[in-house]
Design a protein around this motif. Structure first.
Motif, mmCIF file in Angstrom:
data_model
loop_
_atom_site.group_PDB
_atom_site.id
_atom_site.type_symbol
_atom_site.label_atom_id
_atom_site.label_comp_id
_atom_site.label_asym_id
_atom_site.label_seq_id
_atom_site.Cartn_x
_atom_site.Cartn_y
_atom_site.Cartn_z
ATOM 1 N N LEU A 162 0.821 -1.217 0.000
ATOM 2 C CA LEU A 162 0.000 0.000 0.000
ATOM 3 C C LEU A 162 0.850 1.260 0.000
ATOM 4 C CD1 LEU A 162 -2.971 -0.903 2.361
ATOM 5 C CD2 LEU A 162 -3.033 -0.474 -0.096
ATOM 6 N N GLN A 163 2.113 1.136 -0.310
ATOM 7 C CA GLN A 163 2.997 2.291 -0.399
ATOM 8 C C GLN A 163 2.847 2.919 -1.777
ATOM 9 O OE1 GLN A 163 4.740 3.307 2.346
ATOM 10 N NE2 GLN A 163 3.611 1.626 3.288
ATOM 11 N N VAL A 164 2.592 4.216 -1.809
ATOM 12 C CA VAL A 164 2.462 4.925 -3.080
ATOM 13 C C VAL A 164 3.867 5.156 -3.635
ATOM 14 C CG1 VAL A 164 1.638 7.002 -4.214
ATOM 15 C CG2 VAL A 164 0.345 6.028 -2.313
ATOM 16 N N LYS A 165 4.088 4.664 -4.838
ATOM 17 C CA LYS A 165 5.385 4.828 -5.511
ATOM 18 C C LYS A 165 5.165 5.569 -6.819
ATOM 19 C CE LYS A 165 7.063 0.644 -3.407
ATOM 20 N NZ LYS A 165 7.079 -0.778 -3.533
ATOM 21 N N GLU A 166 6.235 6.088 -7.352
ATOM 22 C CA GLU A 166 6.149 6.901 -8.563
ATOM 23 C C GLU A 166 5.513 6.156 -9.737
ATOM 24 O OE1 GLU A 166 9.294 8.995 -11.532
ATOM 25 O OE2 GLU A 166 9.681 9.213 -9.389
ATOM 26 N N ASN A 182 -4.190 10.406 -5.194
ATOM 27 C CA ASN A 182 -4.859 10.519 -6.489
ATOM 28 C C ASN A 182 -4.559 9.366 -7.431
ATOM 29 O OD1 ASN A 182 -6.316 12.897 -5.931
ATOM 30 N ND2 ASN A 182 -4.455 14.088 -6.247
ATOM 31 N N VAL A 183 -3.941 8.291 -6.932
ATOM 32 C CA VAL A 183 -3.798 7.066 -7.718
ATOM 33 C C VAL A 183 -5.164 6.371 -7.650
ATOM 34 C CG1 VAL A 183 -2.669 4.810 -7.851
ATOM 35 C CG2 VAL A 183 -1.337 6.826 -7.224
ATOM 36 N N PRO A 184 -5.714 5.945 -8.790
ATOM 37 C CA PRO A 184 -7.018 5.285 -8.748
ATOM 38 C C PRO A 184 -7.014 4.082 -7.801
ATOM 39 C CG PRO A 184 -6.401 5.757 -11.005
ATOM 40 C CD PRO A 184 -5.196 6.059 -10.154
ATOM 41 N N LEU A 185 -8.115 3.922 -7.085
ATOM 42 C CA LEU A 185 -8.271 2.844 -6.118
ATOM 43 C C LEU A 185 -9.572 2.111 -6.403
ATOM 44 C CD1 LEU A 185 -7.775 1.301 -3.418
ATOM 45 C CD2 LEU A 185 -8.871 3.227 -2.260
ATOM 46 N N LEU A 186 -9.472 0.813 -6.591
ATOM 47 C CA LEU A 186 -10.642 -0.054 -6.720
ATOM 48 C C LEU A 186 -10.648 -0.924 -5.474
ATOM 49 C CD1 LEU A 186 -13.002 -1.345 -8.305
ATOM 50 C CD2 LEU A 186 -11.311 -2.864 -9.355
ATOM 51 N N ALA A 187 -11.696 -0.803 -4.664
ATOM 52 C CA ALA A 187 -11.768 -1.558 -3.409
ATOM 53 C C ALA A 187 -13.158 -2.127 -3.233
ATOM 54 C CB ALA A 187 -11.425 -0.655 -2.225
ATOM 55 N N PHE A 217 -6.033 1.307 7.807
ATOM 56 C CA PHE A 217 -6.899 2.379 7.320
ATOM 57 C C PHE A 217 -6.117 3.656 7.021
ATOM 58 C CE2 PHE A 217 -10.294 5.608 7.635
ATOM 59 C CZ PHE A 217 -11.079 5.151 6.587
ATOM 60 N N PRO A 218 -5.162 4.077 7.875
ATOM 61 C CA PRO A 218 -4.349 5.240 7.503
ATOM 62 C C PRO A 218 -3.589 5.027 6.186
ATOM 63 C CG PRO A 218 -4.117 4.816 9.844
ATOM 64 C CD PRO A 218 -4.900 3.658 9.260
ATOM 65 N N ALA A 219 -3.153 3.796 5.928
ATOM 66 C CA ALA A 219 -2.472 3.514 4.656
ATOM 67 C C ALA A 219 -3.437 3.650 3.489
ATOM 68 C CB ALA A 219 -1.849 2.119 4.693
ATOM 69 N N VAL A 220 -4.667 3.205 3.673
ATOM 70 C CA VAL A 220 -5.686 3.347 2.627
ATOM 71 C C VAL A 220 -5.980 4.828 2.385
ATOM 72 C CG1 VAL A 220 -8.096 2.876 2.017
ATOM 73 C CG2 VAL A 220 -6.705 1.076 3.054
ATOM 74 N N LEU A 221 -6.064 5.613 3.449
ATOM 75 C CA LEU A 221 -6.309 7.052 3.294
ATOM 76 C C LEU A 221 -5.164 7.730 2.546
ATOM 77 C CD1 LEU A 221 -7.880 8.011 6.748
ATOM 78 C CD2 LEU A 221 -9.031 7.654 4.545
ATOM 79 N N LYS A 222 -3.928 7.301 2.777
ATOM 80 C CA LYS A 222 -2.795 7.858 2.017
ATOM 81 C C LYS A 222 -2.932 7.541 0.535
ATOM 82 C CE LYS A 222 0.861 8.207 5.417
ATOM 83 N NZ LYS A 222 2.203 7.783 5.819
#
Length: 127
Positions: free
Chosen positions: A36-40, A71-76, A61-66
């Motif tokens: 769940l780490q946002v990378k380039e 602004n990376v698309p999220l399908l959950a 949940f804090p990782a999901v909020l990050k």
């Protein structure tokens, strides 16, 4: 050890439960949090599922909020509220600005799949 003797793991006695399932938070976090780490080069996040079991982790949940803030698309996938009661973290995702919720059933799953696929294609970078 005596044949047929049951051995109890003391750690598992402290695990929270959801229905008949025990939640091994440490194992869950060791698998879920690194991805769940946002990378380039991240173009899309897919999470199956954000529900009561996953929300026993105080870090998830804090990782999901990050991810949402990136602004990376999220399908959950999220559970439908039962008896008019929603899980607070799930309600935050459901009500997040920009969130679009699809209710999938056996009768509409093919059409909804196509709709979600089309929306994701629009959100992903063009190659």
């Amino acid at each position: 050890m005596v044949p047929g003797q049951k051995i109890k793991c003391l750690d598992s006695l402290r695990w929270p439960t959801v229905g008949r399932y025990k939640v091994d938070i440490a194992s869950f976090e060791s698998l879920a949090l690194p991805v769940l780490q946002v990378k380039e080069d991240t173009n899309l996040f897919i999470i199956d599922e954000v529900g009561k079991m996953e929300l026993y982790s105080s870090s998830f949940f804090p990782a999901v909020l990050k991810v949402l803030q990136s602004n990376v698309p999220l399908l959950a996938s999220i559970p439908i509220p039962r008896n008019g009661r929603d899980i607070p973290g799930v309600a935050r995702l459901r009500n997040h600005p920009g969130a679009e919720v699809f209710t999938v059933s056996a009768s509409n799953r093919d059409a909804v799949r196509e709709e979600i696929y089309s929306k994701l294609l629009d959100l992903l970078p063009k190659q």
